[in-house]
Design a protein around this motif. Structure first.
Motif, PDB file in Angstrom:
ATOM      1  N   ARG A 290       1.668   3.209   0.767  1.00  0.00           N
ATOM      2  CA  ARG A 290       2.282   2.033   1.195  1.00  0.00           C
ATOM      3  C   ARG A 290       2.176   1.689   2.576  1.00  0.00           C
ATOM      4  NH1 ARG A 290       7.840   3.658  -1.830  1.00  0.00           N
ATOM      5  NH2 ARG A 290       7.463   2.878  -3.974  1.00  0.00           N
ATOM      6  N   ARG A 291       1.872   2.576   3.417  1.00  0.00           N
ATOM      7  CA  ARG A 291       1.488   2.405   4.994  1.00  0.00           C
ATOM      8  C   ARG A 291       0.028   1.881   4.900  1.00  0.00           C
ATOM      9  NH1 ARG A 291       4.520   6.708   5.804  1.00  0.00           N
ATOM     10  NH2 ARG A 291       6.707   6.295   6.559  1.00  0.00           N
ATOM     11  N   GLY A 292      -0.656   1.922   3.814  1.00  0.00           N
ATOM     12  CA  GLY A 292      -2.314   1.612   3.779  1.00  0.00           C
ATOM     13  C   GLY A 292      -2.978   2.765   4.216  1.00  0.00           C
ATOM     14  N   ARG A 293      -2.497   3.997   4.385  1.00  0.00           N
ATOM     15  CA  ARG A 293      -3.525   5.255   4.786  1.00  0.00           C
ATOM     16  C   ARG A 293      -4.219   5.871   3.652  1.00  0.00           C
ATOM     17  NH1 ARG A 293       0.902   7.663   8.870  1.00  0.00           N
ATOM     18  NH2 ARG A 293      -0.987   9.000   9.485  1.00  0.00           N
ATOM     19  N   LYS A 294      -4.978   5.302   3.168  1.00  0.00           N
ATOM     20  CA  LYS A 294      -5.898   5.713   2.299  1.00  0.00           C
ATOM     21  C   LYS A 294      -6.184   7.037   2.045  1.00  0.00           C
ATOM     22  CE  LYS A 294     -10.134   4.775   1.072  1.00  0.00           C
ATOM     23  NZ  LYS A 294     -11.646   3.738   1.123  1.00  0.00           N
TER      24      LYS A 294
ATOM     25  N   CYS B  27      -6.032  13.974 -10.401  1.00  0.00           N
ATOM     26  CA  CYS B  27      -7.415  13.697  -9.821  1.00  0.00           C
ATOM     27  C   CYS B  27      -7.915  12.522 -10.162  1.00  0.00           C
ATOM     28  CB  CYS B  27      -8.052  14.891 -10.612  1.00  0.00           C
ATOM     29  SG  CYS B  27      -7.817  16.642 -10.351  1.00  0.00           S
ATOM     30  N   LEU B  28      -7.502  11.976 -11.327  1.00  0.00           N
ATOM     31  CA  LEU B  28      -8.058  10.657 -11.585  1.00  0.00           C
ATOM     32  C   LEU B  28      -7.586   9.511 -10.731  1.00  0.00           C
ATOM     33  CD1 LEU B  28      -9.416   9.387 -14.128  1.00  0.00           C
ATOM     34  CD2 LEU B  28      -7.277   8.793 -14.902  1.00  0.00           C
ATOM     35  N   VAL B  29      -6.162   9.699 -10.509  1.00  0.00           N
ATOM     36  CA  VAL B  29      -5.532   8.706  -9.762  1.00  0.00           C
ATOM     37  C   VAL B  29      -6.046   8.965  -8.017  1.00  0.00           C
ATOM     38  CG1 VAL B  29      -3.258   9.811  -8.989  1.00  0.00           C
ATOM     39  CG2 VAL B  29      -3.535   7.186  -9.252  1.00  0.00           C
ATOM     40  N   ALA B  30      -6.417  10.150  -7.580  1.00  0.00           N
ATOM     41  CA  ALA B  30      -7.016  10.346  -6.385  1.00  0.00           C
ATOM     42  C   ALA B  30      -8.407   9.755  -6.112  1.00  0.00           C
ATOM     43  CB  ALA B  30      -7.097  11.995  -6.098  1.00  0.00           C
ATOM     44  N   ALA B  31      -8.973   9.845  -7.366  1.00  0.00           N
ATOM     45  CA  ALA B  31     -10.363   8.846  -7.302  1.00  0.00           C
ATOM     46  C   ALA B  31      -9.964   7.469  -7.139  1.00  0.00           C
ATOM     47  CB  ALA B  31     -11.188   9.276  -8.623  1.00  0.00           C
ATOM     48  N   LEU B  32      -8.947   6.806  -7.914  1.00  0.00           N
ATOM     49  CA  LEU B  32      -8.767   5.387  -7.815  1.00  0.00           C
ATOM     50  C   LEU B  32      -8.133   5.078  -6.258  1.00  0.00           C
ATOM     51  CD1 LEU B  32      -6.921   4.947 -11.177  1.00  0.00           C
ATOM     52  CD2 LEU B  32      -9.260   4.232 -10.459  1.00  0.00           C
ATOM     53  N   VAL B  33      -7.198   5.936  -5.651  1.00  0.00           N
ATOM     54  CA  VAL B  33      -6.959   5.687  -4.435  1.00  0.00           C
ATOM     55  C   VAL B  33      -8.114   6.001  -3.392  1.00  0.00           C
ATOM     56  CG1 VAL B  33      -5.617   6.522  -2.423  1.00  0.00           C
ATOM     57  CG2 VAL B  33      -4.627   6.542  -4.650  1.00  0.00           C
ATOM     58  N   TYR B  34      -8.868   6.776  -3.643  1.00  0.00           N
ATOM     59  CA  TYR B  34     -10.246   7.062  -2.772  1.00  0.00           C
ATOM     60  C   TYR B  34     -11.154   5.750  -2.626  1.00  0.00           C
ATOM     61  CZ  TYR B  34     -13.793   9.128   0.054  1.00  0.00           C
ATOM     62  OH  TYR B  34     -14.858   9.469   1.132  1.00  0.00           O
ATOM     63  N   THR B  35     -11.319   5.098  -3.846  1.00  0.00           N
ATOM     64  CA  THR B  35     -12.305   4.184  -3.957  1.00  0.00           C
ATOM     65  C   THR B  35     -11.571   2.905  -3.814  1.00  0.00           C
ATOM     66  OG1 THR B  35     -11.949   4.222  -6.429  1.00  0.00           O
ATOM     67  CG2 THR B  35     -13.820   5.373  -5.664  1.00  0.00           C
ATOM     68  N   GLY B  36     -10.249   2.789  -3.749  1.00  0.00           N
ATOM     69  CA  GLY B  36      -9.713   1.515  -3.193  1.00  0.00           C
ATOM     70  C   GLY B  36      -9.141   0.826  -4.175  1.00  0.00           C
TER      71      GLY B  36
END
Lengths: 209, 534
Positions: free
Chosen positions: A88-92, A165-174
């Protein structure tokens, strides 16, 4: 009366119905609660019948392993919740790291569980074993419920780890970001559920001895 | 019937505009296409269930083994029950008409989670294949009855594990549909469509969905326990290891009794749609009908113990469950009174859908009232596990749920396919079906009262006459079903164009063309009046 409903056309433009997705997730969590509730119902009925057998069997479980796992899961819920705060603070990167920490703690839980079961197996205590058949009905039923309930819970932990794991990949790739974080939030909700179920399993099986 | 809408060829429809070929169907997320997928699959499995039922009846045409041996008969009634309940009547009305018409009726372009909706159909198909695989693999289909009662289901060599797992997958499908519909009703209603402007079919699907979401997980875990019991021997239900078989019955019926209302509530919704349209009158007691759907969902969850009066639990438990069973009759009766009050002094047009709706009221009333007889403790001891029970639940599920499904087909056929069937033939088929149904099942009430037990492949000579009557009824029923489906199949290719609104109904699905365009509403409608303001 005007509806605050979600117009299908907005979806086509790529918007998500945040409230709708949350509602759907909460309904799914409700089904999970009822799923385990049936096991707790069985537990209640059998404990009433076999109070002494349950007490004895419970005291043979490793309180240390159970306590460590409880601490591990509660901590993992904290890191999961912090990952939502971070996005939410944009810190990916921060959010990704917290998610991976959660995944790591989930793995620690599973490894610990593995050794706990391994220990029981080495003492000849596993479903349908000769040792269990020699014990009274109460202890046999306790272990039957113990293996089934913690086994079902472990399957949910494995599912949760895969999901995170899946959602971490989604977060990391933006692809999940501060504007569109519903998939992260729902995954974390699921992880909290896995945690909450354990909060019930722990005292019921470990703390009645 | 005058063609009031534009003809099909001039306007887009979801058959033409959604793509061609098998892939455009089995991977479609369009709720209308998924509804058609369900229609094809549930009707195929219904045909199988009917065929098995006919063989079971025919077996009883003479004493001793006639067509099949006793053991095969055990498998037949199990297969008939599993197919008809889990593969036909539970998914039928929500899966077909809920999917097709719920979004249309609330003025939405699709359900809340279209992809989840498709997944739910895939789960249904997977479950169906697993259940059918039990016929040809291993030691053959389960012989336990559809309830899979322990301890017998633990020791039989038949394919219980696979069958139970198949039903578990079907449960997942049912849950996903429920979650989808609840979210859709809360989030996707068109502007102006408050909860009390929703068509009552939507209300009934909404109440059904809550049962699906809250009750199905219980039977899911119970079936997984049964699988673990058979494969690992965990001993939770096994009396030799300290387990209690009665607890299996409790957990099973905690789901399976509410499931009876999953079967009947959508049907009640269909009837509630049809009656005002064919009596040209605003529905009587809109709110009472809406709330009674929720009342049935709540009360129906507290009566499961009435399946277990003779299983051996406390007398107090029996009295409480018996009392609740009487209470659950109240919301059902509220609906019946409101339907009759709607018909009263209406301008009634006795068309095919209304005939089916009236048959529903008649048959469901018989089923419901005999349910009260079974709910009485003393009488239940006499009637338990007899043909009386078989007759009772066929009146409720087939006479109720099944006839409502047929009512829905005849009501919405012109909208789904854009063509009208021959209504004279449809009415005759209805008559044959109605006579066949009562000839088949009514004698079973008397047989049961005289002591004929259910699930027997043989019977005493004193039951000869009524058994013959019932068997004859099964053939009349089959003829009626054949006539009905043949007439509809004919209409599919040769029926005249139906137009936009052949019945003159006021709900939103009739405001789009027939069949509906791929995207439902070009512009989301603004709702300014109730669903039955003609």
């Amino acid at each position: 009366m005007t509806s605050d409903g979600f117009d299908g056309r907005e979806r086509e433009k790529g918007h998500r119905d945040y409230t709708g997705s949350k509602l759907g997730m909460w309904l799914f969590l409700a089904t999970e609660v009822f799923f385990f509730a049936a096991l707790f119902l069985l537990y209640a009925a059998y404990r009433l019948r076999y109070a002494e057998g349950f007490r004895q069997a419970s005291s043979s479980l490793s309180l240390f392993a159970g306590t460590v796992n409880t601490a591990v899961l509660i901590t993992s819920s904290l890191t999961a919740a912090l990952s939502v705060a971070a996005i939410r603070r944009g810190r990916k990167n921060h959010s990704t790291l917290l998610l991976l920490t959660t995944v790591g703690l989930g793995a620690v839980f599973l490894v610990n569980k593995y050794f706990e079961w391994q220990d029981k197996f080495s003492h000849g205590i596993y479903p349908d074993s000769a040792v269990l058949a020699g014990l009274g009905g109460g202890e046999s039923v306790f272990y039957g419920l113990y293996f089934f309930t913690t086994g079902m819970h472990a399957l949910h932990v494995i599912g949760g780890v895969a999901l995170l794991c899946l959602v971490a990949a989604l977060v990391y790739t933006g692809r999940v970001d501060g504007q569109d974080s519903i998939r992260l939030e729902n995954s974390v909700l699921y992880w909290h559920l896995v945690d909450v179920i354990w909060i019930y399993i722990f005292p019921l099986f470990y703390l009645i001895g | 019937m005058a063609d009031r809408g534009l003809s099909v060829s001039e306007e887009g429809n979801f058959y033409r505009d959604g793509g061609r070929g098998v892939r455009s169907w089995v991977f479609s997320t369009d709720h209308k296409r998924i509804g058609i997928l369900y229609l094809v699959s549930v009707l195929s499995l219904f045909t199988l269930g009917v065929a098995v039922g006919l063989v079971m009846r025919l077996e009883l045409i003479s004493h001793g083994p006639t067509l099949v041996q006793a053991q095969t008969y055990n498998s037949l009634f199990t297969l008939h029950g599993v197919v008809m309940l889990f593969l036909f009547i539970i998914p039928a009305t929500p899966g077909v008409f809920g999917n097709f018409f719920l979004p249309l009726q609330i003025g939405a372009n699709d359900v809340a989670f279209p992809r989840l909706n498709l997944l739910s159909w895939w789960f249904y198909m997977a479950g169906a294949f697993i259940v059918l695989a039990t016929i040809i693999t291993g030691a053959g289909p389960a012989d336990t009855g559809w309830t899979f009662y322990v301890p017998y289901s633990l020791v039989t060599g038949r394919n219980v594990t696979l069958a139970v797992f198949g039903v578990f997958v079907l449960g997942a499908s049912s849950i996903l549909t429920g979650i989808n519909f609840i979210t859709t009703v809360h989030r996707m209603r068109a502007p102006g469509m408050g909860f009390f402007r929703m068509p009552l079919f939507v209300w009934s699907i909404y109440a059904t969905s809550w049962i699906q979401v809250l009750a199905t997980p219980i039977v899911g875990i119970t079936f997984l326990l049964l699988v673990a019991e058979r494969t690992l021997g965990i001993g939770v239900f096994d009396p030799s290891k300290g387990g209690d078989p009665i607890l299996y019955q409790h957990l099973f019926w905690i789901y399976s009794h509410p499931a009876v209302y999953i079967m009947i509530l959508p049907g009640m919704g269909v009837v509630t749609e049809i009656i005002p349209v064919f009596s040209r009158k605003v529905i009587f007691g809109y709110r009472a009908i809406a709330y009674s759907s929720l009342g049935i969902a709540v009360m129906g969850s507290m009566v499961w113990g009435h399946h277990m009066f003779v299983s051996g639990y406390s007398y107090t438990a029996g009295v409480v469950f018996s009392f609740f069973t009487f209470l659950v009759a109240i919301p059902s009766a509220i609906k019946v009174f409101n339907w009759v009050a709607t018909l009263h002094r209406g301008s009634i047009r006795l068309d095919t859908p209304l005939l089916y709706a009236l048959a529903f009221i008649f048959l469901f009333a018989i089923g419901g009232l005999t349910g009260l007889m079974l709910g009485a403790l003393s009488l239940n001891v006499h009637l338990h596990d007899t043909y009386f029970v078989v007759a009772h639940f066929h009146y409720v599920k087939f006479g109720g749920g099944g006839f409502a499904f047929f009512a829905a087909i005849h009501y919405w056929f012109p909208k789904m396919f854009g063509r009208m069937y021959n209504r004279r033939i449809a009415n005759y088929a209805w008559g044959v079906l109605f006579i066949g149904f009562n000839t088949l099942y009514f004698p079973m009430f008397i047989l049961g009262f005289e002591g004929m037990p259910r699930r027997y492949y043989d019977f005493l000579p004193r039951y000869d006459n009524l058994q013959m009557l019932s068997i004859a009824g099964s053939w009349i029923l089959a003829a009626g079903l054949f006539a009905m489906f043949a007439n509809l199949a004919w209409a599919l290719v040769r029926g005249e164009r139906a137009g936009r609104n052949p019945w003159g109904a006021a709900t939103l699905e009739w405001q789009v063309s027939s069949p509906p365009p791929a995207e439902n509403f070009e512009k989301i409608p603004e709702v300014t009046k109730g669903p039955y303001d003609f």
